[in-house]
Design an enzyme around this catalytic site. Structure first.
Site, PDB file in Angstrom:
ATOM      1  N   LYS A   9      34.091  42.109  42.286  1.00 41.37           N
ATOM      2  CA  LYS A   9      34.468  42.330  43.668  1.00 41.37           C
ATOM      3  C   LYS A   9      33.773  42.818  44.741  1.00 41.37           C
ATOM      4  CE  LYS A   9      39.398  42.367  42.346  1.00 41.37           C
ATOM      5  NZ  LYS A   9      39.358  43.135  40.353  1.00 41.37           N
ATOM      6  N   ARG A  52      44.943  44.115  29.410  1.00 45.67           N
ATOM      7  CA  ARG A  52      45.944  45.162  28.350  1.00 45.67           C
ATOM      8  C   ARG A  52      46.528  44.610  27.737  1.00 45.67           C
ATOM      9  NH1 ARG A  52      47.003  48.930  33.731  1.00 45.67           N
ATOM     10  NH2 ARG A  52      47.000  46.717  34.471  1.00 45.67           N
ATOM     11  N   SER A  98      46.851  39.840  42.494  1.00 52.72           N
ATOM     12  CA  SER A  98      48.134  40.497  41.978  1.00 52.72           C
ATOM     13  C   SER A  98      49.026  41.355  41.994  1.00 52.72           C
ATOM     14  CB  SER A  98      48.064  40.193  40.619  1.00 52.72           C
ATOM     15  OG  SER A  98      46.988  41.503  40.167  1.00 52.72           O
ATOM     16  N   LYS A 104      35.685  39.280  30.803  1.00 52.42           N
ATOM     17  CA  LYS A 104      35.730  39.293  31.764  1.00 52.42           C
ATOM     18  C   LYS A 104      35.047  40.931  31.712  1.00 52.42           C
ATOM     19  CE  LYS A 104      39.287  40.636  34.687  1.00 52.42           C
ATOM     20  NZ  LYS A 104      38.744  41.899  35.207  1.00 52.42           N
ATOM     21  N   THR A 105      34.439  41.210  32.305  1.00 49.73           N
ATOM     22  CA  THR A 105      33.591  42.575  32.534  1.00 49.73           C
ATOM     23  C   THR A 105      33.727  43.579  33.603  1.00 49.73           C
ATOM     24  OG1 THR A 105      31.388  41.921  33.298  1.00 49.73           O
ATOM     25  CG2 THR A 105      32.246  42.758  30.499  1.00 49.73           C
ATOM     26  N   GLY A 148      25.939  40.927  54.175  1.00 50.30           N
ATOM     27  CA  GLY A 148      25.037  40.291  52.840  1.00 50.30           C
ATOM     28  C   GLY A 148      24.119  40.757  52.793  1.00 50.30           C
ATOM     29  N   TYR A 172      53.366  41.360  36.804  1.00 50.15           N
ATOM     30  CA  TYR A 172      53.233  40.334  35.571  1.00 50.15           C
ATOM     31  C   TYR A 172      53.562  39.073  35.785  1.00 50.15           C
ATOM     32  CZ  TYR A 172      49.576  43.922  33.114  1.00 50.15           C
ATOM     33  OH  TYR A 172      48.699  45.318  33.424  1.00 50.15           O
TER      34      TYR A 172
END
Ligand code: 6AU
Length: 299
Positions: free
Chosen positions: A95, A269, A153, A62-63, A100, A250
């Site tokens: 994100k 991380r 999260s 994931k970047t 549209g 977490y």
């Protein structure tokens, strides 16, 4: 128990209509890895060094391409080459969150041309279904996939309750071709009451076609072939519970995969900040998440 939590990744791969979701599920099975690494570092060299050291352990890299100060399309090409060589998919965590028309341009153009190299990307459902239509007009012909952020999260975020329910509804209404799942903390895609009745009776709208869809767009639980199957990718994971100073929270791989029934853990991380030991630590996460998945299958 949700139907997707008792099927193997390999079984789900066979039935999935989207090429990126299928490839991800196949890689997970092949590499015994439901671990995605989030490479949130700011130079091309750092990104590529981390990918080269952990690429064989993960199903997905994931970047955040907008934090890489020397990003070029040659870098993206190299990442694609590594994804083929080391067998993972590329998820650009963009994100998207605009109307549209704007997201169509953000996805296909600009410095990053995300759609040209990222297999998977994500979007907030906040602007409404136009965001999916815009992104799918670019991504679906390329076989790409989209995740909607149904939950987050971070502490006190607003993506809860009715917002989450409507995010799932929006995905169902969009059909199965492009929206392949969710960023979520839980198995948010529990079947709707109509789908449950349909599954029990093998009936749709009283016509008795067990594998047709509930709402005419191929989303329903009509039978195994047509089974709704969303991937749940879950960030906010470290080997022990806790958080950071900016609201990140977490949970452990076991909590995410076994207790919550999610599919893939996303670890940033926890892996890349352990300098010099990235591969070793990635292996610990891979093992923990895979064991939790195998235990869940045995339940
Ligand atoms: O493991 P971390 O905390 O270092 O990194 C978590 C990664 C970051 C976040 O931008 C991302 O996961 N993330 C997301 C995603 C993937 O969409 C959503 C969310 O709710 N929380 C979160 O941390 O790159």
């Amino acid at each position: 128990m949700h139907p997707t939590t008792i099927k193997t990744y390999a079984e789900r791969a066979k039935l999935h209509p989207n090429p990126t979701a299928r490839r991800l599920l196949e890689i997970m099975e092949r590499k015994k890895s439901n671990l995605a690494v989030s490479v949130d570092v700011t130079t091309v060299k750092e990104v590529l060094d981390i990918v080269r050291s952990v690429g064989t352990k993960v199903c997905c890299v994931k970047t955040h391409c907008d934090i890489i100060q020397d990003f070029t399309l040659d870098f993206a090409k190299e990442l694609v080459r590594l994804s083929q060589q080391m067998d993972f998919i590329i998820f650009e965590d963009r994100k998207f969150a605009d109307i549209g028309n704007t997201v169509t341009l953000q996805y296909s153009a600009g410095l990053h041309r995300i759609s040209s190299w990222a297999d998977l990307t994500n979007a907030h459902p906040l602007p409404g279904p136009g965001i999916i239509s815009g992104l799918s007009s670019v991504g679906q012909p390329l076989g790409r996939g989209l995740l909607l952020l149904a939950e987050m999260s971070s502490k006190d975020n607003l993506a809860t309750g009715q917002y989450t329910t409507e995010a799932v509804q929006m995905a169902r209404q969009a059909g199965r071709g492009f929206v392949v799942g969710f960023i979520a903390m839980n198995r948010v895609d529990i079947p709707s009451p109509v789908s449950k009745i349909q599954k029990v009776n093998g009936m749709v709208n009283g016509h008795g076609h067990g594998n047709a869809s509930v709402n005419g767009n191929g989303n329903g639980y009509g039978g195994d072939k047509e089974m709704e199957d969303y991937l749940i990718l879950t960030p906010g994971v470290q080997l022990s519970k806790g958080g950071d100073t900016l609201g990140q929270q977490y949970r452990t791989p076991h909590q995410v995969i076994f207790d919550s029934g999610c599919d893939v853990i996303i670890v940033g991380r926890g892996i890349y900040a352990v300098k010099g030991k990235e591969a070793e630590v990635a292996e610990e996460y891979r093992k923990a998440a895979w064991e939790a998945y195998e235990r869940r299958l045995r339940c």
